[in-house]
Design a protein around this motif. Structure first.
Motif, PDB file in Angstrom:
ATOM      1  N   UNK A 264       0.829  -1.205   0.000  1.00 52.85           N
ATOM      2  CA  UNK A 264       0.000   0.000   0.000  1.00 52.85           C
ATOM      3  C   UNK A 264       0.866   1.258   0.000  1.00 52.85           C
ATOM      4  N   UNK A 265       0.263   2.382  -0.444  1.00 54.42           N
ATOM      5  CA  UNK A 265       0.989   3.657  -0.557  1.00 54.42           C
ATOM      6  C   UNK A 265       0.352   4.683   0.383  1.00 54.42           C
ATOM      7  N   UNK A 266       1.239   5.482   1.032  1.00 51.40           N
ATOM      8  CA  UNK A 266       0.785   6.494   1.975  1.00 51.40           C
ATOM      9  C   UNK A 266       1.504   7.807   1.697  1.00 51.40           C
ATOM     10  N   UNK A 273       5.307   7.034   0.772  1.00 46.40           N
ATOM     11  CA  UNK A 273       5.888   5.770   1.239  1.00 46.40           C
ATOM     12  C   UNK A 273       5.173   4.630   0.543  1.00 46.40           C
ATOM     13  N   UNK A 274       5.958   3.767  -0.088  1.00 45.38           N
ATOM     14  CA  UNK A 274       5.418   2.564  -0.729  1.00 45.38           C
ATOM     15  C   UNK A 274       5.905   1.352   0.063  1.00 45.38           C
ATOM     16  N   UNK A 275       4.977   0.662   0.673  1.00 47.27           N
ATOM     17  CA  UNK A 275       5.335  -0.525   1.464  1.00 47.27           C
ATOM     18  C   UNK A 275       5.545  -1.695   0.526  1.00 47.27           C
ATOM     19  N   UNK A 276       6.628  -2.461   0.770  1.00 47.11           N
ATOM     20  CA  UNK A 276       6.922  -3.615  -0.069  1.00 47.11           C
ATOM     21  C   UNK A 276       5.823  -4.656   0.034  1.00 47.11           C
ATOM     22  N   UNK A 277       5.802  -5.533  -0.968  1.00 42.74           N
ATOM     23  CA  UNK A 277       4.746  -6.547  -1.008  1.00 42.74           C
ATOM     24  C   UNK A 277       4.835  -7.526   0.156  1.00 42.74           C
ATOM     25  N   UNK A 278       6.061  -7.707   0.724  1.00 40.60           N
ATOM     26  CA  UNK A 278       6.180  -8.618   1.866  1.00 40.60           C
ATOM     27  C   UNK A 278       5.965  -7.898   3.200  1.00 40.60           C
ATOM     28  N   UNK A 283       9.858   1.943   0.529  1.00 41.85           N
ATOM     29  CA  UNK A 283      10.616   3.029  -0.105  1.00 41.85           C
ATOM     30  C   UNK A 283       9.917   4.327   0.224  1.00 41.85           C
ATOM     31  N   UNK A 284      10.664   5.247   0.836  1.00 43.25           N
ATOM     32  CA  UNK A 284      10.115   6.554   1.184  1.00 43.25           C
ATOM     33  C   UNK A 284      10.639   7.571   0.179  1.00 43.25           C
ATOM     34  N   UNK A 285       9.739   8.148  -0.640  1.00 44.25           N
ATOM     35  CA  UNK A 285      10.107   9.160  -1.633  1.00 44.25           C
ATOM     36  C   UNK A 285       9.913  10.528  -0.985  1.00 44.25           C
ATOM     37  N   UNK A 286      10.995  11.313  -0.891  1.00 48.10           N
ATOM     38  CA  UNK A 286      10.948  12.613  -0.227  1.00 48.10           C
ATOM     39  C   UNK A 286      10.370  13.671  -1.160  1.00 48.10           C
ATOM     40  N   UNK A 287      10.141  14.876  -0.636  1.00 39.65           N
ATOM     41  CA  UNK A 287       9.508  15.967  -1.400  1.00 39.65           C
ATOM     42  C   UNK A 287      10.393  16.421  -2.549  1.00 39.65           C
ATOM     43  N   UNK A 288      11.715  16.320  -2.389  1.00 38.31           N
ATOM     44  CA  UNK A 288      12.617  16.765  -3.457  1.00 38.31           C
ATOM     45  C   UNK A 288      12.865  15.687  -4.497  1.00 38.31           C
ATOM     46  N   UNK A 289      12.174  14.573  -4.404  1.00 39.41           N
ATOM     47  CA  UNK A 289      12.303  13.506  -5.392  1.00 39.41           C
ATOM     48  C   UNK A 289      13.286  12.433  -5.007  1.00 39.41           C
ATOM     49  N   UNK A 290      14.129  12.689  -4.022  1.00 38.97           N
ATOM     50  CA  UNK A 290      15.059  11.652  -3.578  1.00 38.97           C
ATOM     51  C   UNK A 290      14.271  10.579  -2.806  1.00 38.97           C
ATOM     52  N   UNK A 295      14.335  -0.140   6.245  1.00 38.60           N
ATOM     53  CA  UNK A 295      14.600  -1.543   6.575  1.00 38.60           C
ATOM     54  C   UNK A 295      13.481  -2.099   7.459  1.00 38.60           C
ATOM     55  N   UNK A 296      13.563  -3.391   7.731  1.00 40.16           N
ATOM     56  CA  UNK A 296      12.555  -4.057   8.557  1.00 40.16           C
ATOM     57  C   UNK A 296      12.495  -3.452   9.957  1.00 40.16           C
ATOM     58  N   UNK A 297      13.651  -3.033  10.478  1.00 39.85           N
ATOM     59  CA  UNK A 297      13.694  -2.460  11.827  1.00 39.85           C
ATOM     60  C   UNK A 297      13.022  -1.093  11.892  1.00 39.85           C
TER      61      UNK A 297
END
Length: 316
Positions: A264-266, A273-278, A283-290, A295-297
């Motif tokens: 899911x995406x938030x 933030x795109x949560x992995x399928x597992x 992956x957290x995409x910041x406002x500047x595109x980076x 990690x799991x922790x």
């Protein structure tokens, strides 16, 4: 040779009532008893253990061989001692009882008021021998028990329990649920305290095993008692179980959240933030595109923020 102390004298008689212990102590310390030999004093103490703590004049039953065994003397010594006690006016014989075959089975005696006064035994001269129903130690060796005294204590205990019921911590209520009486739990708690433990810690360690073997009632009581009698750092072991429980609970919570939010995406303040399928990362995409890989922790913190409403779900 080390001199005997008062504690040494009373120590072998700790399981007798306090009044009997006091009488035995007087028999060793009162100047009047200096006329007795050491062996005779032993015989006197063996007879005193058979007397009533409420009325020292009541009959006692004593077989010569039993008294000799308890006093660690010969039967001849017992006979001489009894004869001496009679001459001194401390003891008077009563009619001996016969068995169904006509044989004498035991001898009966009664202490006099003089001896009761010397050893400070309670006595009532008005009580006749025929009306005496007080139980004493039998010639067969049964331990003397003052039943009337125990009944009084039981009545007092039940009355106090009604006005002041037993309250156990919730951590110990499960022991009652396994069939142990509340009074038994209180006794275990006191024994654990004397040994420097907490019953809550011991039960926390034993609970899983007790349930696995299906123990109930007296078996649970004996199991916990055996643990109290051992030496172990139960407090540290219980704390370790608590830490393991917290880690297990956290792991289970994370697993549940991963199942709920995987794929899911938030969004939050221009961040995505795109949560992995597992569900074990994102992956957290910041406002500047980076972007930053989580990690799991890092996921428990993200899941907590999502639950708090700081992130809004976006449809893809």
């Amino acid at each position: 040779m080390r001199a005997y102390t008062l504690e040494d004298i009373v120590q072998p008689y700790q399981h007798y009532p306090k009044i009997i212990q006091h009488a035995i102590l007087r028999a060793h310390t009162h100047p009047t008893f200096l006329v007795l030999t050491k062996s005779m004093r032993k015989v006197l103490c063996a007879l005193l253990t058979r007397t009533s703590q409420k009325n020292g004049l009541q009959p006692i039953k004593a077989r010569t061989d039993r008294v000799a065994e308890e006093a660690d003397v010969s039967e001849k010594t017992v006979q001489r001692a009894v004869a001496t006690f009679r001459q001194l006016g401390w003891l008077r014989p009563l009619d001996s009882k016969r068995s169904e075959y006509g044989l004498f089975t035991t001898r009966q005696y009664a202490f006099t008021e003089e001896l009761c006064s010397l050893v400070e035994l309670p006595h009532e001269g008005s009580i006749s021998e025929t009306n005496c129903t007080q139980g004493t130690e039998m010639s067969t060796g049964a331990i003397y028990v003052d039943l009337s005294y125990k009944k009084d204590l039981r009545k007092i205990s039940l009355k106090n329990r009604e006005s002041n019921p037993i309250t156990l911590p919730q951590a110990l209520r499960d022991i009652v649920g396994m069939g142990v009486k509340e009074t038994g739990v209180c006794k275990l708690r006191g024994l654990a305290h004397q040994a420097g433990y907490r019953l809550e810690d011991i039960f926390k360690i034993a609970q899983t095993r007790l349930k696995a073997i299906g123990a109930t009632g007296h078996r649970v009581y004996r199991y916990l008692l055996s643990m109290i009698e051992k030496r172990s750092d139960y407090a540290e072991r219980a704390a370790q179980l608590d830490r393991q429980g917290e880690q297990t609970q956290l792991h289970q919570s994370c697993k549940t959240d991963a199942d709920a939010y995987r794929g899911r995406r938030f969004m939050k303040a221009g961040k995505r933030v795109d949560v992995f399928a597992d569900g074990d990362g994102a992956i957290a995409v910041l406002a500047d595109g980076s972007f930053v890989t989580l990690a799991k922790s890092d996921m428990p913190r993200l899941y907590a923020e999502i639950k708090a409403g700081k992130w809004v779900e976006q449809t893809r």
